[in-house]
Design a protein around this motif. Structure first.
Motif, PDB file in Angstrom:
ATOM      1  N   CYS A 151      -3.728 -24.915  39.839  1.00 43.17           N
ATOM      2  CA  CYS A 151      -3.709 -23.609  41.030  1.00 43.17           C
ATOM      3  C   CYS A 151      -4.969 -23.665  40.894  1.00 43.17           C
ATOM      4  CB  CYS A 151      -3.154 -22.463  39.919  1.00 43.17           C
ATOM      5  SG  CYS A 151      -1.461 -23.336  39.747  1.00 43.17           S
ATOM      6  N   ARG A 152      -5.848 -24.088  40.223  1.00 50.27           N
ATOM      7  CA  ARG A 152      -7.496 -23.736  40.052  1.00 50.27           C
ATOM      8  C   ARG A 152      -8.034 -24.532  41.465  1.00 50.27           C
ATOM      9  NH1 ARG A 152     -11.964 -24.502  35.212  1.00 50.27           N
ATOM     10  NH2 ARG A 152     -12.954 -24.308  36.494  1.00 50.27           N
ATOM     11  N   ILE A 153      -7.694 -25.393  40.767  1.00 48.59           N
ATOM     12  CA  ILE A 153      -8.104 -26.574  42.410  1.00 48.59           C
ATOM     13  C   ILE A 153      -7.710 -26.102  43.414  1.00 48.59           C
ATOM     14  CG2 ILE A 153      -8.016 -29.420  43.174  1.00 48.59           C
ATOM     15  CD1 ILE A 153      -7.491 -29.831  39.986  1.00 48.59           C
ATOM     16  N   ALA A 154      -6.365 -26.273  43.664  1.00 49.52           N
ATOM     17  CA  ALA A 154      -5.176 -25.853  44.979  1.00 49.52           C
ATOM     18  C   ALA A 154      -6.133 -24.340  45.270  1.00 49.52           C
ATOM     19  CB  ALA A 154      -4.229 -25.416  45.275  1.00 49.52           C
ATOM     20  N   LYS A 197      -5.159 -12.590  56.131  1.00 51.74           N
ATOM     21  CA  LYS A 197      -5.501 -12.621  57.230  1.00 51.74           C
ATOM     22  C   LYS A 197      -5.862 -14.098  57.666  1.00 51.74           C
ATOM     23  CE  LYS A 197      -4.498  -8.761  59.821  1.00 51.74           C
ATOM     24  NZ  LYS A 197      -5.565  -6.968  60.818  1.00 51.74           N
ATOM     25  N   LYS A 198      -7.078 -14.303  56.943  1.00 50.67           N
ATOM     26  CA  LYS A 198      -7.924 -16.189  57.847  1.00 50.67           C
ATOM     27  C   LYS A 198      -6.705 -16.698  56.745  1.00 50.67           C
ATOM     28  CE  LYS A 198     -12.237 -15.189  58.643  1.00 50.67           C
ATOM     29  NZ  LYS A 198     -13.352 -15.255  57.884  1.00 50.67           N
ATOM     30  N   VAL A 199      -6.220 -16.250  55.519  1.00 50.55           N
ATOM     31  CA  VAL A 199      -5.129 -17.448  54.877  1.00 50.55           C
ATOM     32  C   VAL A 199      -3.754 -17.955  55.743  1.00 50.55           C
ATOM     33  CG1 VAL A 199      -3.638 -17.458  52.618  1.00 50.55           C
ATOM     34  CG2 VAL A 199      -6.359 -16.605  52.393  1.00 50.55           C
ATOM     35  N   LEU A 200      -3.364 -17.026  56.533  1.00 50.92           N
ATOM     36  CA  LEU A 200      -2.283 -17.159  56.756  1.00 50.92           C
ATOM     37  C   LEU A 200      -2.397 -18.098  58.217  1.00 50.92           C
ATOM     38  CD1 LEU A 200      -0.611 -13.528  56.827  1.00 50.92           C
ATOM     39  CD2 LEU A 200      -0.281 -15.531  55.281  1.00 50.92           C
ATOM     40  N   LEU A 201      -3.370 -17.638  58.657  1.00 50.58           N
ATOM     41  CA  LEU A 201      -4.065 -18.372  60.238  1.00 50.58           C
ATOM     42  C   LEU A 201      -4.619 -20.197  59.732  1.00 50.58           C
ATOM     43  CD1 LEU A 201      -5.068 -15.922  62.218  1.00 50.58           C
ATOM     44  CD2 LEU A 201      -2.619 -16.971  61.730  1.00 50.58           C
ATOM     45  N   SER A 202      -5.210 -20.164  58.394  1.00 54.66           N
ATOM     46  CA  SER A 202      -6.007 -21.536  58.192  1.00 54.66           C
ATOM     47  C   SER A 202      -4.929 -22.909  58.099  1.00 54.66           C
ATOM     48  CB  SER A 202      -6.438 -21.380  57.046  1.00 54.66           C
ATOM     49  OG  SER A 202      -5.987 -20.728  55.682  1.00 54.66           O
ATOM     50  N   ASN A 203      -5.301 -23.579  57.572  1.00 54.41           N
ATOM     51  CA  ASN A 203      -4.823 -25.312  57.990  1.00 54.41           C
ATOM     52  C   ASN A 203      -4.196 -25.108  56.643  1.00 54.41           C
ATOM     53  OD1 ASN A 203      -4.163 -25.463  60.666  1.00 54.41           O
ATOM     54  ND2 ASN A 203      -7.309 -26.584  61.293  1.00 54.41           N
ATOM     55  N   CYS A 204      -5.108 -24.637  55.887  1.00 51.03           N
ATOM     56  CA  CYS A 204      -4.999 -25.053  54.437  1.00 51.03           C
ATOM     57  C   CYS A 204      -3.292 -24.232  53.735  1.00 51.03           C
ATOM     58  CB  CYS A 204      -5.518 -24.216  53.556  1.00 51.03           C
ATOM     59  SG  CYS A 204      -7.569 -24.398  53.955  1.00 51.03           S
ATOM     60  N   LEU A 205      -2.856 -23.436  54.278  1.00 55.97           N
ATOM     61  CA  LEU A 205      -1.493 -23.124  53.642  1.00 55.97           C
ATOM     62  C   LEU A 205      -1.033 -24.075  54.788  1.00 55.97           C
ATOM     63  CD1 LEU A 205       0.296 -20.867  52.515  1.00 55.97           C
ATOM     64  CD2 LEU A 205       0.191 -19.296  54.574  1.00 55.97           C
ATOM     65  N   GLN A 206      -1.089 -24.122  55.878  1.00 56.58           N
ATOM     66  CA  GLN A 206       0.024 -25.428  55.927  1.00 56.58           C
ATOM     67  C   GLN A 206       0.036 -26.666  55.601  1.00 56.58           C
ATOM     68  OE1 GLN A 206      -0.612 -26.043  60.631  1.00 56.58           O
ATOM     69  NE2 GLN A 206       0.856 -27.203  61.021  1.00 56.58           N
ATOM     70  N   GLU A 207      -1.279 -26.786  55.351  1.00 55.84           N
ATOM     71  CA  GLU A 207      -0.928 -28.198  54.522  1.00 55.84           C
ATOM     72  C   GLU A 207      -0.338 -28.050  53.013  1.00 55.84           C
ATOM     73  OE1 GLU A 207      -4.454 -31.122  52.224  1.00 55.84           O
ATOM     74  OE2 GLU A 207      -5.212 -28.732  53.669  1.00 55.84           O
ATOM     75  N   LEU A 208      -0.316 -27.021  52.511  1.00 53.69           N
ATOM     76  CA  LEU A 208       0.238 -26.269  51.176  1.00 53.69           C
ATOM     77  C   LEU A 208       1.861 -26.586  51.349  1.00 53.69           C
ATOM     78  CD1 LEU A 208       0.338 -25.949  47.921  1.00 53.69           C
ATOM     79  CD2 LEU A 208       0.031 -23.543  48.909  1.00 53.69           C
ATOM     80  N   GLU A 265      -4.347 -38.015  50.720  1.00 50.40           N
ATOM     81  CA  GLU A 265      -4.871 -36.644  51.584  1.00 50.40           C
ATOM     82  C   GLU A 265      -4.547 -35.926  51.821  1.00 50.40           C
ATOM     83  OE1 GLU A 265      -3.398 -39.063  55.051  1.00 50.40           O
ATOM     84  OE2 GLU A 265      -5.058 -41.380  54.817  1.00 50.40           O
ATOM     85  N   ASN A 266      -3.433 -35.111  51.015  1.00 51.37           N
ATOM     86  CA  ASN A 266      -3.143 -33.670  50.851  1.00 51.37           C
ATOM     87  C   ASN A 266      -4.060 -33.300  49.551  1.00 51.37           C
ATOM     88  OD1 ASN A 266      -2.322 -31.124  51.032  1.00 51.37           O
ATOM     89  ND2 ASN A 266       0.131 -31.721  51.846  1.00 51.37           N
ATOM     90  N   TRP A 267      -4.332 -32.479  50.115  1.00 46.80           N
ATOM     91  CA  TRP A 267      -5.717 -31.651  49.273  1.00 46.80           C
ATOM     92  C   TRP A 267      -4.563 -30.754  47.265  1.00 46.80           C
ATOM     93  CZ3 TRP A 267     -11.275 -31.839  47.011  1.00 46.80           C
ATOM     94  CH2 TRP A 267     -10.909 -30.148  46.574  1.00 46.80           C
ATOM     95  N   PHE A 268      -3.457 -30.433  47.946  1.00 44.48           N
ATOM     96  CA  PHE A 268      -2.751 -29.890  47.309  1.00 44.48           C
ATOM     97  C   PHE A 268      -1.724 -30.471  46.667  1.00 44.48           C
ATOM     98  CE2 PHE A 268      -4.418 -26.744  50.888  1.00 44.48           C
ATOM     99  CZ  PHE A 268      -4.446 -25.757  49.827  1.00 44.48           C
TER     100      PHE A 268
END
Length: 476
Positions: free
Chosen positions: A236-239, A258-269, A287-290
């Motif tokens: 959880c700390r890394i993600a 709002k930025k979190v919801l629109l970021s590619n990070c959430l889609q990748e997770l 390749e997937n950080w999560f």
């Protein structure tokens, strides 16, 4: 000594001193609250009176603000923990989020909508795709409303129909529409979940709140269900750190929801929801950080570099990153710009903690993103002027050139490399390269690699051969 008349006078004086009950403020307020007695105890009357009192308070504050001047208040003290204001705020927030959650479509509703879409669509003879025109769209809306309820009606608005690509007959495919509904529901649910964890309700998540959100997702993510319990906290700390790297550019310690919801990070997770039907190699998972593989790789990498096992990395230890291909001047600049001096450390000694190491890895693995390139540009800007000039390029590439020769490669002309970099960037000012120039040229990550990593320069120098090797397996 005392006469009866005096007693009467004192009694009358006492009566004059005690005001009648009707003139007491609390009596008037109580009578005004309960009214004439009609409907006494009625919840509706109490609610109406409460609204009226709050409206009076609001109007009074507005009047005071208008009399006080035109400068609006820009700071409002947050209610103290455990106070009535704090409890009311939490209760109002809970009720609002509960109401929004009740309006969402659940899994059964989404399945029912998909069945309605497939049963009432038409098959395109040319492509075989399932499509619907606007009349079908309206009919499906009626059917779904009957089966699911009015909460699905908002997806069947005319404006939503116009968002999708139409064929020559004015029809849209049902699959993109259904994916749009699913994504909207998913993002709304994520917004509700994050808002529940937002303790001060300011629209931002702090690191521990983001970690709590990710921890709650783990049981629902197919590729993370088998995660060892002892590793969950570290995962959880890394993600969470990737969200803050991309959504908190000013390093304020909080990320906008709002930025979190629109970021590619959430889609990748959310990609980890999918069950992997085929075997996926470790390199593909990394390749997937999560992914669990990626998180374990980063931990193993940090532990391998930490030779003295003190929980931090010295410059010499970090120099072994990526098999020692990074230049010494770049490592020095990383510590100058991105590593804080320890409170208990003496002299000029600095050690990189795990949080700073995560930033370092994220920047190197995302060099082509604005966030990664901004991190690296601060290291490349040797004088802190906000731009690079020819002497900077010479100073940075000198270490790359030395490692290049030590590796048994051919001799290089630094001036040719400098000219090639200028041709790649095409800066607005021909005498200096800014961060904006690197972002605009779309090759900023390549330029940064050429100046900090001998392996990155080798990849650029052999780009044609590498491209040919990638194309040959595809032809076979």
């Amino acid at each position: 000594m005392y006469s009866g008349s005096s007693d009467g006078e004192s009694h009358e004086a006492a009566q004059r001193r005690i005001p009648p009950a009707s003139s007491m403020l609390w009596v008037r307020n109580l009578r005004r609250f309960i009214g004439s007695g009609t409907g006494l105890g009625s919840e509706a009357l109490m609610e109406l009176e409460t609204k009226r009192i709050l409206l009076d308070i609001f109007k009074e504050k507005q009047q005071k603000s208008a009399e006080g001047g035109t400068i609006p208040s820009f700071y409002k003290k947050k209610p103290e923990e455990g106070s009535i204001s704090h409890r009311v705020q939490r209760l109002a927030k809970y009720r609002f989020l509960k109401k929004q959650s009740d309006l969402l479509l659940n899994a059964d509703d989404l399945d029912a909508m998909w069945v309605c879409l497939r049963e009432n669509c038409v098959i395109d003879d040319a492509t075989g795709a399932e499509k619907m025109n606007y009349e079908d769209f309206c009919h499906i809306a009626s059917v779904c409303t009957e089966q699911i309820g009015p909460k699905c009606r908002r997806f069947f608005s005319p404006s939503n129909f116009m968002k999708f690509e139409k064929d020559e007959s004015g029809r849209i495919a049902i699959l993109p529409f259904y994916l749009y509904v699913m994504r909207t529901v998913s993002l709304t649910q994520a917004r509700i979940d994050m808002s529940e964890l937002d303790e001060d309700s300011d629209g931002f998540l702090q690191p521990h709140e983001m970690e709590a959100y990710i921890r709650g997702l783990i049981p629902n993510l197919a590729q993370l269900r088998d995660m060892p319990a002892a590793f969950i906290q570290m995962y959880c700390r890394i993600a969470a750190h990737k969200f803050f790297f991309f959504c908190d550019p000013h390093r304020r310690g909080k990320a906008c929801i709002k930025k979190v919801l629109l970021s590619n990070c959430l889609q990748e997770l959310m990609e980890l929801h999918q069950e992997s039907e085929e075997e996926v190699t470790d390199s593909e998972q990394a390749e997937n950080w999560f992914s669990l593989t990626s998180a374990q790789r980063i931990c193993d990498m940090f532990l391998a570099l930490d030779k003295d096992m003190n929980g931090t990395l010295s410059k010499q230890e970090l120099g072994e990153y990526a098999d020692g291909t990074l230049t010494g001047i770049f490592i020095e600049r990383v510590y100058d710009e991105h590593v804080r001096r320890g409170k208990g450390g003496g002299g000029n000694t600095r050690e990189m903690d795990f949080e700073s190491f995560l930033d370092f890895v994220l920047a190197l693995e995302n060099k082509d993103t604005p966030e990664g390139l901004t991190y690296l540009f601060r290291c490349l800007d040797l004088s802190g002027r906000g731009f690079l000039i020819t002497p900077d390029i010479h100073s940075l590439f000198r270490d790359v050139h030395q490692k290049w020769i030590e590796g048994g490669n051919y001799e290089l002309c630094i001036e040719d490399v400098r000219d090639e970099i200028w041709d790649m960037v095409k800066p607005a000012d021909p005498l200096k390269i800014t961060l904006a120039d690197l972002l605009a040229c779309k090759q900023g990550g390549t330029v940064a690699s050429m100046l900090i990593d001998v392996r990155g320069f080798w990849a650029h120098d052999n780009r044609e051969n590498l491209l040919q090797e990638e194309e040959e397996p595809e032809e076979e």
